[in-house]
Design a protein around this motif. Sequence first.
Motif, PDB file in Angstrom:
ATOM      1  N   ARG A  33       0.776  -1.158   0.051  1.00  0.00           N
ATOM      2  CA  ARG A  33      -0.043  -0.086  -0.015  1.00  0.00           C
ATOM      3  C   ARG A  33       0.846   1.336  -0.113  1.00  0.00           C
ATOM      4  NH1 ARG A  33      -3.980  -1.686   4.774  1.00  0.00           N
ATOM      5  NH2 ARG A  33      -4.903  -3.615   3.811  1.00  0.00           N
ATOM      6  N   ALA A  34       1.133   1.456  -1.163  1.00  0.00           N
ATOM      7  CA  ALA A  34       1.949   2.916  -1.322  1.00  0.00           C
ATOM      8  C   ALA A  34       0.812   4.259  -1.307  1.00  0.00           C
ATOM      9  CB  ALA A  34       3.003   2.687  -2.527  1.00  0.00           C
ATOM     10  N   GLY A  40      -6.818   6.079  -6.593  1.00  0.00           N
ATOM     11  CA  GLY A  40      -8.052   6.409  -6.052  1.00  0.00           C
ATOM     12  C   GLY A  40      -8.970   7.297  -7.016  1.00  0.00           C
ATOM     13  N   HIS A  41      -7.969   8.214  -7.439  1.00  0.00           N
ATOM     14  CA  HIS A  41      -8.821   9.179  -8.348  1.00  0.00           C
ATOM     15  C   HIS A  41      -9.082   8.632  -9.576  1.00  0.00           C
ATOM     16  CE1 HIS A  41      -7.644  12.542  -5.894  1.00  0.00           C
ATOM     17  NE2 HIS A  41      -6.309  12.287  -6.096  1.00  0.00           N
ATOM     18  N   LEU A  43     -10.123   5.532  -9.835  1.00  0.00           N
ATOM     19  CA  LEU A  43     -11.202   4.515  -9.514  1.00  0.00           C
ATOM     20  C   LEU A  43     -12.625   5.451  -9.255  1.00  0.00           C
ATOM     21  CD1 LEU A  43      -9.687   2.168  -7.123  1.00  0.00           C
ATOM     22  CD2 LEU A  43     -10.898   1.518  -9.203  1.00  0.00           C
ATOM     23  N   ARG A  44     -12.364   6.563  -8.680  1.00  0.00           N
ATOM     24  CA  ARG A  44     -13.495   7.407  -8.486  1.00  0.00           C
ATOM     25  C   ARG A  44     -13.917   8.049  -9.681  1.00  0.00           C
ATOM     26  NH1 ARG A  44     -10.221   8.927  -4.457  1.00  0.00           N
ATOM     27  NH2 ARG A  44     -10.813   8.256  -2.310  1.00  0.00           N
ATOM     28  N   ALA A  45     -13.098   8.233 -10.881  1.00  0.00           N
ATOM     29  CA  ALA A  45     -13.498   8.788 -12.088  1.00  0.00           C
ATOM     30  C   ALA A  45     -14.518   7.813 -12.812  1.00  0.00           C
ATOM     31  CB  ALA A  45     -12.153   9.568 -12.807  1.00  0.00           C
ATOM     32  N   ALA A  46     -13.737   6.527 -12.749  1.00  0.00           N
ATOM     33  CA  ALA A  46     -14.489   5.594 -13.678  1.00  0.00           C
ATOM     34  C   ALA A  46     -15.835   5.345 -13.007  1.00  0.00           C
ATOM     35  CB  ALA A  46     -13.520   4.168 -13.469  1.00  0.00           C
ATOM     36  N   TYR A  47     -15.853   5.253 -11.618  1.00  0.00           N
ATOM     37  CA  TYR A  47     -17.085   5.251 -10.948  1.00  0.00           C
ATOM     38  C   TYR A  47     -18.187   6.259 -11.384  1.00  0.00           C
ATOM     39  CZ  TYR A  47     -20.555   4.808  -7.340  1.00  0.00           C
ATOM     40  OH  TYR A  47     -21.933   4.442  -6.559  1.00  0.00           O
ATOM     41  N   GLN A  48     -17.627   7.385 -11.241  1.00  0.00           N
ATOM     42  CA  GLN A  48     -18.921   8.647 -11.576  1.00  0.00           C
ATOM     43  C   GLN A  48     -19.135   8.569 -13.072  1.00  0.00           C
ATOM     44  OE1 GLN A  48     -19.624  10.573  -9.217  1.00  0.00           O
ATOM     45  NE2 GLN A  48     -20.972  11.424 -10.601  1.00  0.00           N
TER      46      GLN A  48
END
Length: 67
Positions: A33-34, A40-41, A43-48
Motif C-alpha cells: 500500500r504505497a 484512487g482518483h 477509480l472514483r472517475a470510472a465510478y462517476q
Amino acid sequence: MTFADEQDGERRRRAASSPDGANRNESRASKKRANTPEVGHALRAAYQQTINEDIPPDLLDLLGKLG
C-alpha cells in the motif's frame, strides 16, 4: 466431515504467522500500500462515469415489463 482443502488452509494459516504472533500477510499488504492517490482518483472517475451513463431505452422497457 472435513475436506482436504479446509485442513490444508488451517496449516497455511498457522504457517503464515511469525513466532511473535504477527501475520506475515498483513505486513506484506501494508508494504504494497504505497501512497498512490492516482489509483484512487482513477477509480472514483470510472465510478462517476458509470453513474452518469444513461440507461439504454431497451433496458428501461424491459425493467418496466418486469415491474
